[in-house]
Design a protein around this motif. Structure first.
Motif, mmCIF file in Angstrom:
data_model
loop_
_atom_site.group_PDB
_atom_site.id
_atom_site.type_symbol
_atom_site.label_atom_id
_atom_site.label_comp_id
_atom_site.label_asym_id
_atom_site.label_seq_id
_atom_site.Cartn_x
_atom_site.Cartn_y
_atom_site.Cartn_z
ATOM 1 N N ALA A 60 -74.567 -52.112 28.548
ATOM 2 C CA ALA A 60 -74.351 -50.875 28.700
ATOM 3 C C ALA A 60 -75.067 -49.448 29.210
ATOM 4 N N VAL A 61 -74.149 -48.513 30.239
ATOM 5 C CA VAL A 61 -75.467 -47.887 30.439
ATOM 6 C C VAL A 61 -75.596 -46.604 29.313
ATOM 7 N N GLY A 62 -74.798 -46.933 28.168
ATOM 8 C CA GLY A 62 -75.435 -46.040 27.409
ATOM 9 C C GLY A 62 -76.525 -46.290 26.416
ATOM 10 N N GLN A 63 -76.604 -47.999 26.593
ATOM 11 C CA GLN A 63 -78.329 -48.250 25.788
ATOM 12 C C GLN A 63 -79.203 -48.238 27.064
ATOM 13 N N ILE A 64 -78.624 -47.436 28.095
ATOM 14 C CA ILE A 64 -79.955 -47.809 29.170
ATOM 15 C C ILE A 64 -80.969 -46.444 28.785
ATOM 16 N N LEU A 65 -79.771 -45.494 28.503
ATOM 17 C CA LEU A 65 -79.995 -44.374 28.155
ATOM 18 C C LEU A 65 -80.532 -43.848 27.237
ATOM 19 N N ARG A 66 -80.071 -44.220 25.926
ATOM 20 C CA ARG A 66 -81.180 -44.447 24.931
ATOM 21 C C ARG A 66 -82.106 -44.905 24.861
ATOM 22 N N TYR A 67 -82.127 -45.339 25.545
ATOM 23 C CA TYR A 67 -83.883 -46.428 25.838
ATOM 24 C C TYR A 67 -84.661 -45.397 26.651
#
Length: 113
Positions: A60-67
Motif C-alpha cells: 500500500a502507498v501508506g506503507q511506503i510513505l510510513r517507511y
C-alpha cells in the motif's frame, strides 16, 4: 481472490516499482538505518520492508510513505526521486571514488608500442 500484483502490472510499471524500492533501500543505507530499525519506526514488519525494498508492487502507498518517514523524516517522494538528500549525495560521492593503482611491469611492457 488474491491477485498477483506483479503479474497484473505492465512491465514498465513493475520497473518503476523496482526503482522506488531501490531508491528507498539506498536512502536507508546512506542514512545508516538497519532494516529492523526502519521497520520498528514505521510500524511495519521486517518482511514488509524487505518486500518494499525489492519493489513488490502489492504494498500500500501508506506503507511506503510510513517507511520513507521512518528512514528520513520530512522527506517527500519528490525529494526521494530527485536524490538530493545529503546522505544520498555523500554515498554517491563515495561510490564514484576509485583508487588508481600503479601498473605492474608486465602491464607497462604491454602498453609499450
Amino acid at each position: 481472490m488474491k491477485v498477483d500484483q506483479a503479474a497484473a502490472l505492465p512491465k514498465y510499471l513493475h520497473e518503476q516499482s523496482r526503482q522506488l524500492g531501490e531508491l528507498l533501500s539506498r536512502l536507508r543505507i546512506a542514512r545508516g538505518v538497519k532494516q529492523t530499525e526502519a521497520a520498528a519506526r514505521a510500524g511495519l514488519s521486517r518482511n514488509t520492508i524487505y518486500r518494499l525494498e525489492h519493489g513488490d508492487p502489492g504494498l500500500a502507498v501508506g506503507q511506503i510513505l510510513r517507511y520513507l518517514e521512518a528512514v528520513a523524516p520530512g522527506t517527500t517522494l519528490e525529494h526521494l526521486y530527485a536524490q538530493k538528500d545529503p546522505a544520498l549525495l555523500a554515498q554517491a560521492a563515495r561510490e564514484r571514488r576509485t583508487r588508481v593503482r600503479s601498473l605492474s611491469k608486465a602491464e607497462l611492457d604491454e602498453l609499450n608500442f
